[in-house]
Design a protein around this motif. Structure first.
Motif, PDB file in Angstrom:
ATOM      1  N   GLU A 330       0.829  -1.210   0.000  1.00 26.19           N
ATOM      2  CA  GLU A 330       0.000   0.000   0.000  1.00 26.19           C
ATOM      3  C   GLU A 330       0.862   1.259   0.000  1.00 26.19           C
ATOM      4  O   GLU A 330       0.598   2.211  -0.744  1.00 26.19           O
ATOM      5  N   LEU A 331       1.881   1.278   0.857  1.00 32.74           N
ATOM      6  CA  LEU A 331       2.716   2.480   0.918  1.00 32.74           C
ATOM      7  C   LEU A 331       3.444   2.714  -0.395  1.00 32.74           C
ATOM      8  O   LEU A 331       3.585   3.845  -0.858  1.00 32.74           O
ATOM      9  N   VAL A 332       3.900   1.644  -1.019  1.00 31.92           N
ATOM     10  CA  VAL A 332       4.567   1.787  -2.311  1.00 31.92           C
ATOM     11  C   VAL A 332       3.607   2.408  -3.321  1.00 31.92           C
ATOM     12  O   VAL A 332       3.953   3.358  -4.044  1.00 31.92           O
ATOM     13  N   ALA A 333       2.365   1.895  -3.364  1.00 34.40           N
ATOM     14  CA  ALA A 333       1.392   2.375  -4.343  1.00 34.40           C
ATOM     15  C   ALA A 333       0.939   3.800  -4.040  1.00 34.40           C
ATOM     16  O   ALA A 333       0.833   4.648  -4.945  1.00 34.40           O
ATOM     17  N   LEU A 334       0.648   4.105  -2.773  1.00 34.04           N
ATOM     18  CA  LEU A 334       0.173   5.443  -2.422  1.00 34.04           C
ATOM     19  C   LEU A 334       1.265   6.488  -2.604  1.00 34.04           C
ATOM     20  O   LEU A 334       1.001   7.599  -3.079  1.00 34.04           O
ATOM     21  N   ASP A 335       2.491   6.130  -2.258  1.00 34.86           N
ATOM     22  CA  ASP A 335       3.623   7.035  -2.474  1.00 34.86           C
ATOM     23  C   ASP A 335       3.803   7.310  -3.964  1.00 34.86           C
ATOM     24  O   ASP A 335       4.006   8.441  -4.385  1.00 34.86           O
ATOM     25  N   ARG A 336       3.698   6.265  -4.761  1.00 36.30           N
ATOM     26  CA  ARG A 336       3.855   6.415  -6.215  1.00 36.30           C
ATOM     27  C   ARG A 336       2.736   7.276  -6.798  1.00 36.30           C
ATOM     28  O   ARG A 336       2.935   7.995  -7.788  1.00 36.30           O
ATOM     29  N   ALA A 337       1.546   7.217  -6.168  1.00 32.19           N
ATOM     30  CA  ALA A 337       0.410   8.015  -6.646  1.00 32.19           C
ATOM     31  C   ALA A 337       0.476   9.460  -6.173  1.00 32.19           C
ATOM     32  O   ALA A 337      -0.407  10.263  -6.499  1.00 32.19           O
ATOM     33  N   GLY A 338       1.517   9.801  -5.409  1.00 30.04           N
ATOM     34  CA  GLY A 338       1.678  11.179  -4.968  1.00 30.04           C
ATOM     35  C   GLY A 338       0.863  11.546  -3.750  1.00 30.04           C
ATOM     36  O   GLY A 338       0.574  12.728  -3.527  1.00 30.04           O
ATOM     37  N   LEU A 339       0.514  10.553  -2.922  1.00 32.93           N
ATOM     38  CA  LEU A 339      -0.293  10.793  -1.736  1.00 32.93           C
ATOM     39  C   LEU A 339       0.562  10.646  -0.478  1.00 32.93           C
ATOM     40  O   LEU A 339       1.204   9.605  -0.270  1.00 32.93           O
ATOM     41  N   THR A 340       0.574  11.665   0.355  1.00 31.97           N
ATOM     42  CA  THR A 340       1.247  11.586   1.638  1.00 31.97           C
ATOM     43  C   THR A 340       0.358  10.814   2.598  1.00 31.97           C
ATOM     44  O   THR A 340      -0.802  11.179   2.806  1.00 31.97           O
ATOM     45  N   VAL A 341       0.890   9.767   3.193  1.00 31.04           N
ATOM     46  CA  VAL A 341       0.075   8.834   3.975  1.00 31.04           C
ATOM     47  C   VAL A 341       0.216   9.123   5.465  1.00 31.04           C
ATOM     48  O   VAL A 341       1.323   9.263   5.985  1.00 31.04           O
ATOM     49  N   LYS A 342      -0.909   9.206   6.138  1.00 31.73           N
ATOM     50  CA  LYS A 342      -0.978   9.255   7.597  1.00 31.73           C
ATOM     51  C   LYS A 342      -1.474   7.904   8.077  1.00 31.73           C
ATOM     52  O   LYS A 342      -2.551   7.452   7.662  1.00 31.73           O
ATOM     53  N   MET A 343      -0.707   7.249   8.958  1.00 30.67           N
ATOM     54  CA  MET A 343      -1.058   5.921   9.455  1.00 30.67           C
ATOM     55  C   MET A 343      -1.355   5.978  10.942  1.00 30.67           C
ATOM     56  O   MET A 343      -0.466   6.314  11.739  1.00 30.67           O
ATOM     57  N   HIS A 344      -2.584   5.682  11.325  1.00 26.25           N
ATOM     58  CA  HIS A 344      -2.914   5.548  12.747  1.00 26.25           C
ATOM     59  C   HIS A 344      -2.122   4.377  13.308  1.00 26.25           C
ATOM     60  O   HIS A 344      -2.298   3.227  12.874  1.00 26.25           O
ATOM     61  N   ALA A 345      -1.244   4.662  14.258  1.00 31.43           N
ATOM     62  CA  ALA A 345      -0.421   3.621  14.871  1.00 31.43           C
ATOM     63  C   ALA A 345      -0.157   4.019  16.310  1.00 31.43           C
ATOM     64  O   ALA A 345       0.540   5.005  16.557  1.00 31.43           O
ATOM     65  N   GLY A 369       9.838  12.816  -2.036  1.00 34.07           N
ATOM     66  CA  GLY A 369       9.555  14.152  -1.518  1.00 34.07           C
ATOM     67  C   GLY A 369       8.386  14.158  -0.556  1.00 34.07           C
ATOM     68  O   GLY A 369       8.135  15.168   0.105  1.00 34.07           O
ATOM     69  N   LEU A 370       7.658  13.028  -0.475  1.00 38.10           N
ATOM     70  CA  LEU A 370       6.516  12.926   0.431  1.00 38.10           C
ATOM     71  C   LEU A 370       6.997  12.435   1.792  1.00 38.10           C
ATOM     72  O   LEU A 370       7.717  11.439   1.889  1.00 38.10           O
ATOM     73  N   ARG A 371       6.564  13.109   2.835  1.00 36.38           N
ATOM     74  CA  ARG A 371       6.995  12.778   4.186  1.00 36.38           C
ATOM     75  C   ARG A 371       5.817  12.160   4.918  1.00 36.38           C
ATOM     76  O   ARG A 371       4.958  12.853   5.464  1.00 36.38           O
ATOM     77  N   HIS A 372       5.776  10.824   4.873  1.00 33.13           N
ATOM     78  CA  HIS A 372       4.650  10.087   5.434  1.00 33.13           C
ATOM     79  C   HIS A 372       4.657  10.166   6.962  1.00 33.13           C
ATOM     80  O   HIS A 372       5.707  10.328   7.587  1.00 33.13           O
ATOM     81  N   GLU A 373       3.473  10.036   7.554  1.00 31.63           N
ATOM     82  CA  GLU A 373       3.297  10.306   8.974  1.00 31.63           C
ATOM     83  C   GLU A 373       2.822   9.080   9.738  1.00 31.63           C
ATOM     84  O   GLU A 373       1.956   8.337   9.267  1.00 31.63           O
ATOM     85  N   ILE A 374       3.395   8.898  10.925  1.00 27.16           N
ATOM     86  CA  ILE A 374       2.871   7.942  11.891  1.00 27.16           C
ATOM     87  C   ILE A 374       2.006   8.737  12.856  1.00 27.16           C
ATOM     88  O   ILE A 374       2.503   9.531  13.653  1.00 27.16           O
ATOM     89  N   ALA A 375       0.694   8.555  12.759  1.00 27.53           N
ATOM     90  CA  ALA A 375      -0.244   9.341  13.556  1.00 27.53           C
ATOM     91  C   ALA A 375      -0.341   8.780  14.973  1.00 27.53           C
ATOM     92  O   ALA A 375      -0.463   7.573  15.160  1.00 27.53           O
ATOM     93  N   HIS A 376      -0.296   9.659  15.932  1.00 30.09           N
ATOM     94  CA  HIS A 376      -0.323   9.385  17.371  1.00 30.09           C
ATOM     95  C   HIS A 376       1.050   8.936  17.864  1.00 30.09           C
ATOM     96  O   HIS A 376       1.584   9.532  18.776  1.00 30.09           O
ATOM     97  N   ALA A 377       1.609   7.880  17.283  1.00 30.18           N
ATOM     98  CA  ALA A 377       2.974   7.451  17.637  1.00 30.18           C
ATOM     99  C   ALA A 377       3.152   7.428  19.150  1.00 30.18           C
ATOM    100  O   ALA A 377       4.175   7.865  19.672  1.00 30.18           O
ATOM    101  N   ASN A 378       2.159   6.896  19.843  1.00 29.85           N
ATOM    102  CA  ASN A 378       2.195   6.918  21.311  1.00 29.85           C
ATOM    103  C   ASN A 378       3.370   6.152  21.883  1.00 29.85           C
ATOM    104  O   ASN A 378       4.079   6.637  22.758  1.00 29.85           O
ATOM    105  N   PHE A 379       3.560   4.928  21.389  1.00 29.72           N
ATOM    106  CA  PHE A 379       4.583   4.046  21.952  1.00 29.72           C
ATOM    107  C   PHE A 379       5.540   3.630  20.843  1.00 29.72           C
ATOM    108  O   PHE A 379       5.108   3.052  19.839  1.00 29.72           O
ATOM    109  N   ILE A 380       6.792   3.938  21.039  1.00 28.96           N
ATOM    110  CA  ILE A 380       7.804   3.689  20.014  1.00 28.96           C
ATOM    111  C   ILE A 380       8.937   2.898  20.642  1.00 28.96           C
ATOM    112  O   ILE A 380       9.495   3.306  21.675  1.00 28.96           O
ATOM    113  N   HIS A 381       9.271   1.770  20.058  1.00 33.45           N
ATOM    114  CA  HIS A 381      10.406   0.996  20.565  1.00 33.45           C
ATOM    115  C   HIS A 381      11.671   1.837  20.391  1.00 33.45           C
ATOM    116  O   HIS A 381      11.855   2.488  19.350  1.00 33.45           O
TER     117      HIS A 381
END
Length: 546
Positions: A330-345, A369-381
């Motif tokens: 999905e990320l490969v396809a959305l990035d290629r389509a020019g969409l910056t992705v926000k992922m609830h995680a 050039g797209l800077r994809h986002e990890i939304a919330h990012a509450n807990f990060i190893h």
């Protein structure tokens, strides 16, 4: 030389521009900032029609940006729904539903909130019956504090066609009693089965857009990211903008997959939505995915087991809503389509899955050039902290969710104190070179969209009202000087409007906030109580007065 429409002088201007951090005067013309500096430097820009406002020591700073707020949801909650606050007792919610049900149209749903998933046992073995007693035959749904889980009565279950034979959707649960009858609780993606009954009408959304704009301007917001947009939301935002009633920079993340949709939104539909909803201040080159749930419902995906869970039976993949291989594709396809992705995680396993997917997109497409986002990012190893900078990924944090609040006790009960204290490692992210943005997530798990309280949450990790004592992750607090760019410069970059907003600099849009006092000299409790004297969007006063 173009003459200024307006000059603001005798101010303490916090520009957020490293080249000139502080100034005393700003000239505005044609909606843009013409010059920033000393009052005498503005004199060549004065013309016969120039308005001059002497601010007498007031503070001027860029308009704030919320990188994750469900603006229309929140406005609809205020306008049309029963919402007694996140601390409301169940009995009070039931009383409010009973009062509304007396003269409510028989076939219209009553929407209310909120209940807290960690207090599920208090609703009894069959929660739908509690609602049946007060609903006067009307269908009722009560949203939980996170907007991820729902409590329905029998009439609502019937209207949605949910019965013993209804299968659980992938990633969701229809809670059932020992006989197989639904109890009225829908978890995560099971909420998609009722979404069509909760959607507001087009007229309601239009009114909500105007209400939201006024509310956001009163808080000093001049831009935000809508994190989960479908066609109705896009139509309302575009319509308000074209009518001159929005006056906000909006980036709308088009929903590719969420618990609120029963299936994936086809890529060709995303392309159509981008094409069909065009407005000057609405930006639609963004997409949204959900990777896990929420801790308080034990649906967030963690590498280590929840407290009390048998480690031998723990499956870190169990709560991932998208299989890792599919997510990478999905990320490969959305990035290629020019969409910056926000992922609830939220959980650290979901965060890692999101970063792995961004890495896959970088390998396949290079840096787009797209800077994809990890939304919330509450807990990060800890091992994943440096990956944000390496992948040019953005960590979106939600201090309103994680400073002490009505949900904190439930989070501690579910996760344990040690894990809760590791949430939102803002200081550690910054030390690792990560880009950080702010998101309120209003109205999910927060009572309002006030960014000033969020700012205080980031710099103190405490509740400024004192209602909820203690702190959460105190070691991860950062000073105001580091936090303010997260709410301005970084937010503008996440909107795709770097240099255009979020900064007071010649050439930028004149999106500014006027405060009566000096922000950088206020104690945190006073920052939390800020009410802007004025908010300007493209040089026009959209709230208050000069």
């Amino acid at each position: 030389m173009a003459k200024a429409d307006m000059i603001l002088s005798a101010a303490r201007v916090l520009t957020l521009d490293p080249a000139r951090p502080v100034a005393e005067a700003v000239a505005v013309g044609g909606g843009r900032i013409l010059a920033v500096g000393r009052a005498d430097e503005m004199e060549p820009l004065v013309g016969p029609l120039t308005r001059h406002h002497v601010l007498a020591g007031k503070t001027l700073l860029p308009g704030l940006i919320d990188s994750h707020t469900h603006g229309l949801w929140g406005a609809c909650q205020q306008l049309y729904q029963i919402f007694l606050g996140l601390s409301a007792e169940v009995g009070a919610v039931l009383e409010a539903i009973a009062a509304r049900a007396q003269d409510w149209p028989a076939d219209s749903w009553i929407i209310a909130g909120a209940w807290r998933p960690n207090e599920r046992p208090a609703l009894g073995p069959c929660p739908r019956l509690l609602l049946d007693r007060v609903a006067n035959g009307r269908p009722v749904v009560v949203k939980d504090a996170t907007y991820h889980n729902f409590w329905l009565n029998s009439a609502a279950l019937r209207a949605a066609g949910i019965g013993p034979a209804t299968p659980d959707p992938a990633g969701g649960t229809i809670e059932r009693d020992e006989t197989g009858e639904p109890t009225g609780i829908l978890i995560e993606t099971a909420g998609a089965l009722i979404q069509r009954f909760l959607d507001p009408s087009a007229d309601q959304l239009d009114r909500a857009a105007r209400h939201m704009a006024g509310l956001f301007h009163s808080l000093g917001l001049t831009g935000f990211k809508e994190p989960m947009a479908f066609a109705p939301e896009l139509r309302a935002y575009a319509g308000a903008d074209l009518a001159g009633e929005l006056n906000l920079h909006v980036a709308a993340h088009l929903t590719r997959f969420s618990p609120a949709s029963e299936d994936w939104v086809p890529m060709e539909d995303l392309a159509r939505l981008r094409r069909d909803h065009v407005a000057p201040h609405l930006h639609t080159g963004f997409a949204k995915l959900f990777l896990d749930g929420v801790p308080i419902a034990r649906t967030a995906a963690f590498i280590d087991p929840y407290p009390g869970e048998d480690p031998a039976g723990h499956d870190p993949e169990r709560h991932l809503l998208i299989a890792p291989d599919r997510l990478c594709d999905e990320l490969v396809a959305l990035d290629r389509a020019g969409l910056t992705v926000k992922m609830h995680a939220v959980g650290d396993r979901a965060v890692r899955a999101g970063l792995d997917a961004i890495a896959a997109a970088r390998r396949a497409n290079g840096f787009s050039g797209l800077r994809h986002e990890i939304a919330h990012a509450n807990f990060i190893h800890p091992d994943d902290l440096p990956r944000f900078a390496a992948l040019q990924a953005v960590a979106e944090v939600s201090p309103r969710l994680w400073m002490p609040n009505p949900v904190t006790a439930g989070q501690r009960a579910v996760l344990g104190d040690a894990r809760v204290e590791t949430c939102h490692p803002v200081r550690s992210l910054r030390a690792a070179g990560a880009e950080v943005v702010y998101g309120s997530d209003w109205p999910a798990a927060v009572p309002d969209a006030n960014p000033w309280i969020g700012l205080v949450g980031m710099i103190t990790r405490r509740d400024p009202s004192g209602r909820f004592p203690g702190s959460v992750g105190a070691a991860e607090a950062i000073p105001l000087a580091e936090a303010l760019p997260i709410f301005t410069v970084n937010g503008a970059r996440a909107l795709g409007l770097e240099g255009l907003t979020g900064v007071i600099r010649a050439g930028a849009s004149a999106d500014m906030v006027v405060l009566d006092e000096g922000l950088d000299t206020m104690p945190p409790e006073e920052i939390a109580a800020i009410r802007p004297a004025a908010t300007l969007f493209e040089g026009r006063v959209v709230h208050g007065g000069l």
